[in-house]
Design an enzyme around this catalytic site. Structure first.
Site, PDB file in Angstrom:
ATOM      1  N   HIS A 116       7.668   2.937   4.906  1.00  0.00           N
ATOM      2  CA  HIS A 116       7.197   1.657   5.460  1.00  0.00           C
ATOM      3  C   HIS A 116       6.153   1.855   6.544  1.00  0.00           C
ATOM      4  CE1 HIS A 116      11.221  -0.255   4.010  1.00  0.00           C
ATOM      5  NE2 HIS A 116      10.371  -0.025   3.025  1.00  0.00           N
ATOM      6  N   CYS A 127     -11.923  -0.996   6.948  1.00  0.00           N
ATOM      7  CA  CYS A 127     -12.211   0.268   6.238  1.00  0.00           C
ATOM      8  C   CYS A 127     -10.957   1.128   6.063  1.00  0.00           C
ATOM      9  CB  CYS A 127     -13.281   1.058   7.001  1.00  0.00           C
ATOM     10  SG  CYS A 127     -12.680   1.788   8.538  1.00  0.00           S
ATOM     11  N   SER A 198      21.081  -0.932   5.608  1.00  0.00           N
ATOM     12  CA  SER A 198      21.870  -2.021   5.028  1.00  0.00           C
ATOM     13  C   SER A 198      21.573  -2.145   3.536  1.00  0.00           C
ATOM     14  CB  SER A 198      21.522  -3.344   5.727  1.00  0.00           C
ATOM     15  OG  SER A 198      20.114  -3.570   5.619  1.00  0.00           O
TER      16      SER A 198
END
Ligand code: BV8
Ligand code: ZN
Length: 256
Positions: A116, A127, A198
């Site tokens: 992530h 860019c 979780s």
């Protein structure tokens, strides 16, 4: 616990899927528990591309607070145990983390896939150039509610595009190659340690199913029971900073 330590001792390939609970004992807030980040006022409204389009300063205020807070946190005994495991078993351990705090690498782990993104890898919206900010000054903490400090909008030194937080928001694809590398590691894992998650967020949470389908063993380490656990898994209830050192030491690996 001793069975799992024996599995780790005999495993050829060990893969780790870590979530926010991995860093809870380092003082990094989790997302969905009590006091979790997503419970903070407006967090879910802030952590997405549309919010950034609409209110970049508001989104940056929350992320600059998280950067300031996370910069103060240090790897815990669980991070250090996984780094010791990798040193003892070069090439045999890979960590796929959902965390954006950088603590696995700060603990010394090298084979880390940040599914992530990373809180300190500010990225140009035009860019794509990454502008690391993890050596920035440790400024006075800003509470999420404190809009007082209006962070200046930082621009790319290469093209003057606006910088955004270097994390993956919901609805955004994971970094190129990250999921493929993590999936391959889950497929070949003799043991997958699922630590402090979780299991709500996909596709990361799907890695446990990949290991099961390829005959690997899944060990879920969490302070509470989660729906991630399936028949045949081993569930170890306890904090990552307690359970992981016990497992690694139990596998005959020195922690220091
Ligand atoms: C994508 C970065 C392709 C931002 C985050 C398939 C099925 C269903 C939904 C989807 C799907 N595919 C895609 C989706 C949509 C979405 C999704 O999963 N939604 C969920 C909510 C249903 N996924 C995506 O959008 C992903 N992108 O798939 O791209 C695509 C593209 C377009 C359209 C379709 C597909 C991108 C997801 C990334 C989101 N970004 N964070 C930021 O940080 O600001 S998610 C966020 O949640 C963090 O990364 C976090 O790591 C992650 C998961 O949370 P956890 O780590 O599990 O943390 P949590 O607080 O929930 O739990 C902590 C656990 O630890 C608890 O169980 C607790 O008991 C335990 N614990 C506490 N203390 C301890 C402990 N355990 C051990 N020791 C302790 N001491
Ligand atoms: Zn740029």
């Amino acid at each position: 616990m001793s069975d799992v330590a024996a599995w780790i001792r005999n495993a050829e390939k060990i893969t780790v899927l870590s979530g926010a609970g991995m860093s809870a004992e380092s003082g990094v807030p989790t997302f969905r528990g009590d006091g979790g980040l997503w419970r903070q006022r407006g967090a879910l409204e802030l952590a997405n591309a549309e919010a950034f389009e609409r209110d970049p300063k508001g989104v940056w205020a929350w992320y600059r607070w998280r950067q300031d807070h996370t910069r103060r946190c240090v790897p815990n005994a669980g991070h250090l145990a996984l780094a010791a495991l990798e040193r003892a078993r070069p090439g045999q351990v890979l960590i796929a983390t959902q965390n954006v705090d950088g603590l696995h690498r700060r603990a010394g782990s090298e084979r880390v896939i940040e599914l992530h993104g990373n809180l300190f890898a500010d990225r140009c919206t035009r860019c794509g150039q990454v502008h690391p900010c993890d050596d920035g000054p440790v400024t006075s903490p800003v509470t999420p509610e404190d809009g007082a400090r209006d962070p200046e909008l930082v621009r790319c030194t290469r093209c003057q595009g606006l910088l955004r937080p270097g994390v993956v928001w919901f609805g955004e694809h994971l970094p190129a190659g990250a999921l493929e590398t993590a999936t391959a590691a889950a497929e070949e894992a003799d043991v997958l340690l699922v630590v402090g998650t979780s299991g709500v967020v996909m596709p990361a949470a799907g890695l446990a199913r990949v290991t099961r389908e390829h005959g690997g063993r899944v060990v879920v380490i969490n302070t509470e029971h989660t729906d991630l656990v399936r028949a045949g898994d081993v569930e170890l209830l306890g904090g990552a900073a307690v359970v992981l050192p016990e497992l690694v030491a139990g596998a005959g690996i020195a922690l220091a």
